[in-house]
Enzyme design. Structure first.
Site, short mmCIF file in Angstrom:
data_model
loop_
_atom_site.label_atom_id
_atom_site.label_comp_id
_atom_site.label_asym_id
_atom_site.label_seq_id
_atom_site.Cartn_x
_atom_site.Cartn_y
_atom_site.Cartn_z
N GLY A 7 -4.58 -2.17 4.93
CA GLY A 7 -3.89 -3.34 4.48
C GLY A 7 -4.60 -4.79 4.84
O GLY A 7 -4.75 -5.46 4.09
N ARG A 8 -4.86 -4.78 6.15
CA ARG A 8 -5.23 -5.93 6.64
C ARG A 8 -6.59 -6.34 6.12
O ARG A 8 -7.31 -7.27 6.46
CB ARG A 8 -5.23 -6.34 8.15
CG ARG A 8 -5.89 -4.98 8.86
CD ARG A 8 -5.27 -5.26 10.22
NE ARG A 8 -5.74 -3.85 11.06
CZ ARG A 8 -5.30 -2.79 10.98
NH1 ARG A 8 -4.08 -2.53 10.38
NH2 ARG A 8 -5.66 -1.60 11.76
N LYS B 142 0.77 -1.18 0.06
CA LYS B 142 -0.10 0.04 0.12
C LYS B 142 0.64 1.30 -0.16
O LYS B 142 0.72 2.23 -0.84
CB LYS B 142 -1.22 0.06 1.27
CG LYS B 142 -1.95 1.20 1.32
CD LYS B 142 -2.86 1.03 2.49
CE LYS B 142 -3.55 2.34 2.66
NZ LYS B 142 -4.61 2.27 3.85
N LYS C 241 10.08 0.23 13.60
CA LYS C 241 10.52 0.51 12.37
C LYS C 241 11.58 1.72 12.33
O LYS C 241 12.47 1.63 11.69
CB LYS C 241 9.48 0.84 11.42
CG LYS C 241 8.55 -0.28 10.81
CD LYS C 241 7.51 0.45 9.91
CE LYS C 241 6.47 -0.63 9.67
NZ LYS C 241 5.24 -0.19 9.11
N GLU D 235 10.59 -4.65 3.77
CA GLU D 235 10.95 -6.08 3.59
C GLU D 235 10.47 -5.97 2.10
O GLU D 235 11.11 -6.86 1.03
CB GLU D 235 9.86 -7.12 3.98
CG GLU D 235 10.07 -7.24 5.46
CD GLU D 235 9.79 -5.85 6.64
OE1 GLU D 235 9.27 -5.00 6.01
OE2 GLU D 235 9.52 -6.40 7.79
N GLU E 196 -3.90 -6.46 15.23
CA GLU E 196 -3.43 -5.19 14.65
C GLU E 196 -4.39 -4.08 14.79
O GLU E 196 -4.06 -3.14 15.07
CB GLU E 196 -2.78 -5.03 13.06
CG GLU E 196 -2.04 -3.96 12.61
CD GLU E 196 -1.21 -4.14 11.32
OE1 GLU E 196 0.00 -4.20 11.40
OE2 GLU E 196 -1.92 -4.26 10.48
N HIS F 73 -3.22 -32.72 19.27
CA HIS F 73 -2.20 -33.53 19.91
C HIS F 73 -0.85 -32.74 20.28
O HIS F 73 0.16 -33.02 20.70
CB HIS F 73 -1.65 -34.45 18.89
CG HIS F 73 -2.68 -35.35 18.49
ND1 HIS F 73 -3.03 -36.63 19.05
CD2 HIS F 73 -3.71 -35.29 17.61
CE1 HIS F 73 -4.14 -37.48 18.67
NE2 HIS F 73 -4.49 -36.56 17.80
O1 F6P Z 1 3.72 -2.77 9.65
C1 F6P Z 1 2.60 -3.04 9.59
C2 F6P Z 1 1.99 -2.89 8.22
O2 F6P Z 1 1.96 -1.47 8.20
C3 F6P Z 1 0.67 -3.45 8.12
O3 F6P Z 1 -0.45 -2.52 8.60
C4 F6P Z 1 0.36 -3.52 6.85
O4 F6P Z 1 -0.32 -4.51 6.27
C5 F6P Z 1 2.07 -3.96 6.38
O5 F6P Z 1 2.70 -3.10 7.19
C6 F6P Z 1 2.53 -3.78 5.03
O6 F6P Z 1 2.39 -2.39 4.50
P1 F6P Z 1 2.27 -2.21 3.08
O7 F6P Z 1 1.41 -2.73 2.47
O8 F6P Z 1 2.16 -0.79 2.85
O9 F6P Z 1 3.75 -2.58 2.41
#
Ligand code: F6P
Length: 504
Positions: A246-247, A193, A472, A199, A332, A363
Site C-alpha cells: 500500500g505505501r 488494496k 484492529k 475507515e 511502517e 519558529h
Molecule cells: O493499517 C495499515 C494498512 O494496512 C496500511 O499498510 C495500508 O496502506 C492501509 O492500512 C490501508 O489498507 P487498504 O489499502 O487495504 O485499505
C-alpha cells in the site's frame, strides 16, 4: 544483512570520530563537499555534513557490499520474494517502467500498463461528463501518496477536476467535506488494496448514500470481489496486486485521483521520474548509488551515532505533506524488531521520523535541533527554481535553507553557555532543480529504495506490517462494548467504556 563484526567495526569508527567536529572533518578532507555529493537526474544530494570521514565511509561501503546489497537490489527489481513473511515480491518499480529482468517483473509491468490503459479510458469518460469534484476515500498507503502528490503538484493541476480526500473514520471528516459538495457533480473513488479497511468502508458507505448509489463510484482494489459486493460495477473497478505494498502504490491506480488532478501526461511524467531513479538504483554500484548512500547514512546515524529520531525538512510549501507520507513509508516499513528468520535484530532499527516545512518550523522546533541534548539527523530538501515570481521570497528561502544546515553542522562557540551552539548535527541536503511530476517521482522513488537498503542491512522485511493488526482486532472486539452489548475483559478498558457510556 550486516554481521556483528560489521556493527563492531562501525562502532569503533564512530568512537574514533566522536571528538572530531564537522568543521574539522571538512578541513581534513578538503574535497569532501564534492566527494560526498551525487547527482541523479533532477536531484543533487550532498551528504558532506554527515558525521563520517572517508575511512569510516569506506568501511560502511565494504560492509554493505559484503552484506550483498547490490544483489539484494537486483532481487527487488527482478521480482524475487523479498516480502518473505507473505511470500511475495515487491514490484512497485514495475508500475513505472521495465527495469526489472525476468518473467515475474515483466509480467507485472505488462499488467500495470494494461491497468493504466483502463484508468486512462475511465479518466476520458469522466472528463466528458458533468462531474467537477472527485472524493478519494482511502487511508494509509491508499491516501498519503496521492494526497501528497496532489498537494505538491498544485502548479500542474489542469483544472478539470477538484480533488478531495476523505480518510478519517471520525464522522466530522465526511460531514465537513460533503457539505461543501454537490452530489450531482461529484464522483468517488474508494481506494483500498484489501477492501476490508474499516475507515474506508465506513466513509465509502456514507459517500454511497450521499450520492444515492454506486453509479459514480469507482474502486481501486486487489480484492475486486469485495469491491463488486459493495455495489461497484466491475467496469469501474481498477486493479491492485499482492505484489505492491500500500505505501508503495502511488504509481498504480491508487494514484487515479492524482491523475484526475494533473492529467494523463503529467501523471506519466511522475512515473518516468520514478523510473529514472529505478534505473539508477539498479545499475549504479553501491559506491555511486543515491538510494544506497541515503540508506547507509540512515543506518550509520541510527546505529553508529545512536540517533533515535530523523527529521525531514522540506524548504518548499508544496512539500509540506512529505513528512507525513514518509512517516508511513519509513516507519511502517522499518518498524520491526525481528529478522526474516524470526530472530531478534541485534541493533536498533527504525528511528522516529518527523518534520515539517521550512521556514515555518524554524519558529517552532528548530530550537531543539540547535541546542537540544539529542542531535537529530535531518534531511533538508530545497527547490532551486520556484514556480512563482516572488524572487525576493525565494532568495530568502534558499538563504534560510543553507543557513540552517550550516548552523547545525558548524555551530558557533560563545562564552555564555546559553548562547553556545555546539554544532556537529548531521544533515543531508537535497536540491531539486524544480518541483515537477518527474522530480517528485524521482525523489519518492529514492526514499522507497533507501528504505529497502536499510531493511537489507538490518535483515528485516520492509514490506509487511503485522504490527498494525492487533489493535484492529481488539477494536472489532470492543465495538459491541461501546454500545453496551458486552463487557471488555481488560479492567482499564472496562472502566473507560463505563465512563464513555455514562457521559453520552
Ligand atoms: O493499517 C495499515 C494498512 O494496512 C496500511 O499498510 C495500508 O496502506 C492501509 O492500512 C490501508 O489498507 P487498504 O489499502 O487495504 O485499505
Amino acid at each position: 544483512m550486516l554481521t556483528p563484526e560489521h556493527w563492531l567495526a562501525l562502532g569503533r569508527h564512530a568512537g574514533r570520530l566522536e571528538q572530531v567536529s564537522l568543521p574539522e572533518l571538512l578541513a581534513r578532507e578538503p574535497a569532501r563537499a564534492d566527494a560526498f555529493a551525487l547527482r541523479v537526474g533532477p536531484i543533487y544530494a550532498s551528504f558532506a555534513r554527515q558525521r563520517i570521514d572517508a575511512e569510516a565511509w569506506d568501511e560502511l561501503l565494504a560492509a554493505a557490499n559484503e552484506a550483498g546489497l547490490g544483489q539484494a537490489l537486483h532481487a527487488l527489481f527482478d521480482g524475487a520474494l523479498v516480502n518473505r513473511t507473505e511470500g511475495r515480491p515487491a514490484l512497485h518499480s514495475a508500475l513505472r517502467g521495465d527495469v526489472g529482468q525476468g518473467d515475474v517483473a515483466r509480467a507485472a509491468a505488462r499488467e500495470a500498463r494494461a491497468a493504466r490503459d483502463r484508468m486512462d479510458a475511465l479518466h476520458a469518460a469522466l472528463a466528458d461528463g458533468p462531474v467537477t469534484d472527485i472524493v478519494s476515500v482511502g487511508i494509509g498507503g491508499s491516501d498519503l501518496g496521492p494526497r501528497l502528490a496532489v498537494d505538491a503538484l498544485r502548479d500542474f493541476h489542469d483544472g478539470r477536476f477538484r480533488v478531495h480526500f476523505l480518510t478519517n473514520m471520525d464522522g466530522s471528516a465526511a460531514q465537513h467535506l460533503l457539505q461543501r459538495l454537490d452530489p450531482a457533480r461529484t464522483a468517488g473513488i474508494l481506494v483500498s488494496k484489501s477492501f476490508g479497511t474499516q475507515e474506508t468502508l465506513l466513509n465509502g458507505g456514507i459517500l454511497r448514500d450521499w450520492l444515492g448509489g454506486c453509479d459514480r463510484l469507482f474502486a481501486v482494489s486487489a480484492n475486486t470481489g469485495r469491491a463488486e459486493a459493495f455495489g461497484i460495477a466491475p467496469a469501474r473497478v481498477l486493479p491492485m496486486w499482492d505484489w505492491v505494498g500500500g505505501r508503495y502504490s502511488l504509481w498504480s491506480a491508487v494514484g487515479f485521483a492524482l491523475q484526475l488532478a494533473i492529467g494523463r501526461e503529467a501523471f506519466a511524467r511522475l512515473l518516468e521520474g520514478a523510473a529514472l531513479m529505478d534505473r539508477h538504483v539498479r545499475e549504479a554500484s553501491v559506491a555511486h548509488n543515491l538510494a544506497a548512500w541515503h540508506g547507509l547514512f540512515a543506518v550509520w546515524n541510527r546505529n553508529a551515532l545512536g540517533a533515535a529520531t530523523q527529521a525531514v525538512l522540506p524548504y518548499d510549501e508544496r512539500l509540506a505533506l512529505l513528512p507525513s507520507y514518509l512517516q508511513q513509508l519509513v516507519m511502517e516499513s522499518l518498524g520491526k524488531s525481528v529478522r526474516a528468520d524470526g530472530s531478534p535484530v541485534p541493533v536498533s532499527t527504525v528511528p522516529v521520523l518527523w518534520g515539517g516545512a521550512g521556514t515555518n518550523v524554524q519558529h517552532s522546533f528548530f530550537q531543539a535541533l540547535h541546542q537540544g541534548t539529542d542531535p537529530v539527523p535531518a534531511d533538508f530538501i530545497g527547490v532551486i527554481r520556484p514556480a512563482h515570481g516572488h524572487e525576493q521570497n525565494h532568495r530568502a528561502l534558499m538563504a534560510n535553507l543553507l543557513a540552517q544546515a550550516e548552523a547545525l553542522a558548524n555551530g558557533a562557540g560563545h562564552d555564555d553557555p546559553h548562547r553556545h551552539h555546539a554544532g556537529g548535527r548531521p544533515s543531508t541536503l537535497m536540491l531539486l532543480d524544480e518541483l515537477t511530476p518527474a522530480s517528485l517521482g524521482a525523489l519518492l522513488a529514492m526514499y522507497e529504495h533507501s528504505v529497502y537498503v536499510q531493511a537489507v542491512l538490518w535483515g528485516i522485511n520492509a514490506f509487511d506490517q503485522w504490527g498494525v493488526e492487533l489493535g484492529k482486532k481488539i477494536a472489532g472486539e470492543l465495538l459491541p462494548a461501546i454500545s453496551g452489548q458486552s463487557q471488555p475483559s481488560d479492567p482499564v478498558t472496562r472502566a473507560l467504556v463505563a465512563e464513555i457510556r455514562a457521559r453520552r
